[in-house]
Design a protein around this motif. Structure first.
Motif, PDB file in Angstrom:
ATOM      1  N   ASN A 116       0.788  -0.933   0.042  1.00 17.43           N
ATOM      2  CA  ASN A 116       0.034   0.066   0.088  1.00 17.43           C
ATOM      3  C   ASN A 116       0.852   1.206  -0.031  1.00 17.43           C
ATOM      4  OD1 ASN A 116      -1.559   2.377   0.503  1.00 17.43           O
ATOM      5  ND2 ASN A 116      -2.918   1.318   2.136  1.00 17.43           N
ATOM      6  N   THR A 117       1.072   1.830  -1.091  1.00 21.69           N
ATOM      7  CA  THR A 117       1.931   3.019  -1.317  1.00 21.69           C
ATOM      8  C   THR A 117       1.389   4.181  -0.279  1.00 21.69           C
ATOM      9  OG1 THR A 117       1.332   3.564  -3.542  1.00 21.69           O
ATOM     10  CG2 THR A 117       2.910   2.163  -3.595  1.00 21.69           C
ATOM     11  N   SER A 118       0.263   4.307  -0.370  1.00 25.48           N
ATOM     12  CA  SER A 118      -0.292   5.292   0.570  1.00 25.48           C
ATOM     13  C   SER A 118       0.100   5.275   1.937  1.00 25.48           C
ATOM     14  CB  SER A 118      -1.923   5.452   0.456  1.00 25.48           C
ATOM     15  OG  SER A 118      -2.198   5.687  -0.915  1.00 25.48           O
ATOM     16  N   LEU A 140      -1.826   3.888   7.159  1.00 24.58           N
ATOM     17  CA  LEU A 140      -1.253   2.776   7.448  1.00 24.58           C
ATOM     18  C   LEU A 140      -1.960   1.973   8.474  1.00 24.58           C
ATOM     19  CD1 LEU A 140       1.246   0.828   7.980  1.00 24.58           C
ATOM     20  CD2 LEU A 140       2.329   2.670   9.502  1.00 24.58           C
ATOM     21  N   ALA A 141      -2.524   2.626   9.457  1.00 26.21           N
ATOM     22  CA  ALA A 141      -3.208   2.246  10.890  1.00 26.21           C
ATOM     23  C   ALA A 141      -4.655   1.421  10.021  1.00 26.21           C
ATOM     24  CB  ALA A 141      -3.567   3.068  11.749  1.00 26.21           C
ATOM     25  N   TRP A 142      -5.122   2.290   9.086  1.00 27.99           N
ATOM     26  CA  TRP A 142      -6.551   1.825   8.680  1.00 27.99           C
ATOM     27  C   TRP A 142      -6.381   0.392   7.870  1.00 27.99           C
ATOM     28  CZ3 TRP A 142     -10.883   4.333   9.921  1.00 27.99           C
ATOM     29  CH2 TRP A 142     -12.161   3.978   9.188  1.00 27.99           C
ATOM     30  N   SER A 143      -5.351   0.306   7.041  1.00 26.64           N
ATOM     31  CA  SER A 143      -4.946  -0.829   6.166  1.00 26.64           C
ATOM     32  C   SER A 143      -4.583  -1.966   7.265  1.00 26.64           C
ATOM     33  CB  SER A 143      -3.718  -0.497   5.300  1.00 26.64           C
ATOM     34  OG  SER A 143      -3.693  -1.385   4.334  1.00 26.64           O
ATOM     35  N   TYR A 144      -3.594  -1.635   8.160  1.00 24.11           N
ATOM     36  CA  TYR A 144      -3.291  -2.810   9.007  1.00 24.11           C
ATOM     37  C   TYR A 144      -4.572  -3.176   9.756  1.00 24.11           C
ATOM     38  CZ  TYR A 144      -0.510  -4.654  12.925  1.00 24.11           C
ATOM     39  OH  TYR A 144       0.152  -5.466  13.717  1.00 24.11           O
ATOM     40  N   TRP A 145      -5.391  -2.386  10.301  1.00 28.73           N
ATOM     41  CA  TRP A 145      -6.436  -2.957  11.088  1.00 28.73           C
ATOM     42  C   TRP A 145      -7.218  -3.794  10.007  1.00 28.73           C
ATOM     43  CZ3 TRP A 145      -7.992   2.696  13.137  1.00 28.73           C
ATOM     44  CH2 TRP A 145      -6.888   3.018  13.978  1.00 28.73           C
ATOM     45  N   LYS A 146      -7.602  -3.437   8.963  1.00 29.72           N
ATOM     46  CA  LYS A 146      -8.529  -4.013   8.130  1.00 29.72           C
ATOM     47  C   LYS A 146      -8.014  -5.500   7.592  1.00 29.72           C
ATOM     48  CE  LYS A 146     -10.916  -3.144   3.753  1.00 29.72           C
ATOM     49  NZ  LYS A 146     -11.316  -2.337   2.484  1.00 29.72           N
ATOM     50  N   THR A 147      -6.714  -5.334   7.646  1.00 29.78           N
ATOM     51  CA  THR A 147      -5.838  -6.712   7.076  1.00 29.78           C
ATOM     52  C   THR A 147      -5.574  -7.647   8.270  1.00 29.78           C
ATOM     53  OG1 THR A 147      -4.843  -5.351   5.165  1.00 29.78           O
ATOM     54  CG2 THR A 147      -3.842  -7.492   5.732  1.00 29.78           C
ATOM     55  N   PHE A 148      -5.234  -7.115   9.449  1.00 26.88           N
ATOM     56  CA  PHE A 148      -4.941  -8.090  10.452  1.00 26.88           C
ATOM     57  C   PHE A 148      -5.619  -8.004  11.709  1.00 26.88           C
ATOM     58  CE2 PHE A 148      -0.832  -6.641   8.166  1.00 26.88           C
ATOM     59  CZ  PHE A 148      -0.669  -8.118   7.621  1.00 26.88           C
ATOM     60  N   GLU A 149      -6.603  -6.993  11.750  1.00 21.38           N
ATOM     61  CA  GLU A 149      -7.596  -6.968  13.009  1.00 21.38           C
ATOM     62  C   GLU A 149      -8.920  -6.966  12.607  1.00 21.38           C
ATOM     63  OE1 GLU A 149      -5.638  -3.967  15.427  1.00 21.38           O
ATOM     64  OE2 GLU A 149      -3.950  -5.196  15.938  1.00 21.38           O
ATOM     65  N   LEU A 164     -12.032  -7.167  14.897  1.00 20.04           N
ATOM     66  CA  LEU A 164     -12.239  -5.856  15.585  1.00 20.04           C
ATOM     67  C   LEU A 164     -12.661  -4.665  14.658  1.00 20.04           C
ATOM     68  CD1 LEU A 164      -9.420  -6.005  18.058  1.00 20.04           C
ATOM     69  CD2 LEU A 164     -11.611  -6.721  18.532  1.00 20.04           C
ATOM     70  N   PHE A 165     -12.465  -4.652  13.371  1.00 18.36           N
ATOM     71  CA  PHE A 165     -12.775  -3.430  12.624  1.00 18.36           C
ATOM     72  C   PHE A 165     -13.176  -3.818  11.217  1.00 18.36           C
ATOM     73  CE2 PHE A 165     -10.436  -0.337   9.551  1.00 18.36           C
ATOM     74  CZ  PHE A 165     -11.282   0.644   9.668  1.00 18.36           C
ATOM     75  N   ASN A 166     -14.089  -3.300  11.017  1.00 19.06           N
ATOM     76  CA  ASN A 166     -15.114  -3.858   9.542  1.00 19.06           C
ATOM     77  C   ASN A 166     -14.479  -2.824   8.553  1.00 19.06           C
ATOM     78  OD1 ASN A 166     -16.103  -1.345   9.842  1.00 19.06           O
ATOM     79  ND2 ASN A 166     -17.994  -2.071  10.415  1.00 19.06           N
ATOM     80  N   GLY A 167     -13.664  -1.964   8.681  1.00 19.09           N
ATOM     81  CA  GLY A 167     -13.054  -1.242   7.511  1.00 19.09           C
ATOM     82  C   GLY A 167     -14.101   0.000   7.147  1.00 19.09           C
TER      83      GLY A 167
END
Length: 367
Positions: free
Chosen positions: A53-55, A63-72, A75-78
């Motif tokens: 994710n180059t952004s 970074l946080a949004w993509s991390y949560w969406k991918t690995f958590e 807890l997080f629906n994106g």
């Protein structure tokens, strides 16, 4: 302290004479984990996000949004988040520390110059230079490249083109589960194929394709007759497969520009690998391809790296069929036939008389 935060608090001893070697070792370990999908720590996972994710390289919120969406995602629906859910997620500050270590110490997955200048980490001599900024949300070409035939009549350079890193990560996880279920501990390399492993090799290749429907393969073959510098010829062929491959991906609309180009080759010989990489970067930069941006170019370990293992089998299968004509056949020929039939590749389309790198034809294959 959370266990996942331990890797944020490692301190590099500035008095240690081996500090550069330590950082280089950690860098290579991170790259190998990111590319193999073997993500154990938070830093590994942050590296994976930055790679794909180059952004996220420019924005810690992204970074946080993509991390949560991918690995958590439990807890997080994106889409939205409550205060209580936010408390349970890995903190942005923690992710920022991992991102800073990866970008500032390992010099990987760099942010744009304007962002680095804003963060105060851009070298003084670079701050006033006019540089080309990348578009936001840039997608990638991630190439895995291998060559074979150095001691034979024909050189072959093959490449695997991955254009969706997140889908590839899910596929890698499924393949690891398949390996564990079948108690497979070995790497998949064509040269190490034995008769009793044949069916597992077939299953490995087919499973990879089924889980990665967007990948592509490209190959280039050269008659070695009259060529004295084999390593130089391989570098030439590798350049052509990248350059012509980009033109094909873009012109057909399969993976159009703009894109960030990332190239991974099998870790063979450190010195020659690095020289080859620098030559490739210089030649590709010299083409001035509009809307193409250069990212990471590295030699990586094939252990647990399914991309490198797949391109090894693909390239070696073509090499096998080119050189073993009319003779006896065995399990290696059977695997080669299986791979080429899956990819619908006609060996008769290769001009085996050509020994000029500039006239070499790239064959584009999609599953």
């Amino acid at each position: 302290m959370k266990e996942e935060d331990i890797d944020d608090n490692e301190q590099t001893d500035s008095s240690d004479s081996n500090v550069d070697e330590k950082i280089e070792k950690e860098k290579r370990e991170l790259l190998n984990k990111v590319l193999s999908g073997n993500l154990n720590t938070k830093r590994d996972k942050v590296g994976f996000i930055l790679n794909n994710n180059t952004s996220a390289r420019n924005s810690d919120i992204e970074l946080a949004w993509s991390y949560w969406k991918t690995f958590e995602n439990d807890l997080f629906n994106g889409i939205s988040i409550t205060k209580e859910e936010l408390k349970k997620l890995t903190s942005i500050n923690s992710l920022t520390r991992s991102r800073a270590r990866i970008q500032n110490e390992y010099k990987l997955f760099q942010a744009d110059h304007a962002v680095k200048k804003h963060r105060g980490v851009l070298a003084n001599e670079m701050k006033n230079l006019a540089v080309e900024e990348k578009p936001e949300g840039l997608e990638t070409y991630s190439l895995y490249i291998d060559e074979t035939g150095k001691t034979q009549n024909y050189l072959s350079v093959g490449s695997l083109w991955v254009v969706d890193g997140f889908k590839a990560y899910l596929a890698y996880n499924e393949i690891k589960k398949w390996k564990d279920k079948n108690k497979i501990k070995y790497e998949f390399h064509f040269s190490e194929l034995s008769k009793n492993k044949l069916e597992k090799y077939k299953e490995f290749f087919l499973t990879f394709l089924k889980l990665n429907p967007t990948v592509g393969f490209k190959v280039i073959v050269l008659n070695k007759k009259g060529i004295t510098n084999i390593n130089s010829a391989i570098t030439d062929l590798t350049f052509h497969i990248i350059h012509k491959g980009i033109n094909h991906e873009n012109s057909t609309g399969r993976a159009p520009l703009p894109r960030l180009l990332q190239v991974w080759i099998d870790d063979d010989q450190k010195g020659s690998d690095q020289l080859k990489i620098e030559n490739l970067k210089e030649r590709i930069t010299g083409q001035s391809i509009s809307d193409l941006y250069l990212g990471e170019f590295h030699a990586v370990d094939s252990k647990e790296n399914f991309g490198i293992q797949i391109v090894d089998i693909f390239t070696a299968s073509i090499n096998r069929k080119i050189h073993n004509t009319g003779g006896s056949t065995n399990h290696k020929d059977e695997l080669a036939d299986f791979v080429l039939e899956l990819l619908k590749f006609d060996l008769n389309s290769i001009n085996l008389e050509n020994n000029e790198t500039d006239k070499s034809i790239v064959f584009n294959l999609n599953y």
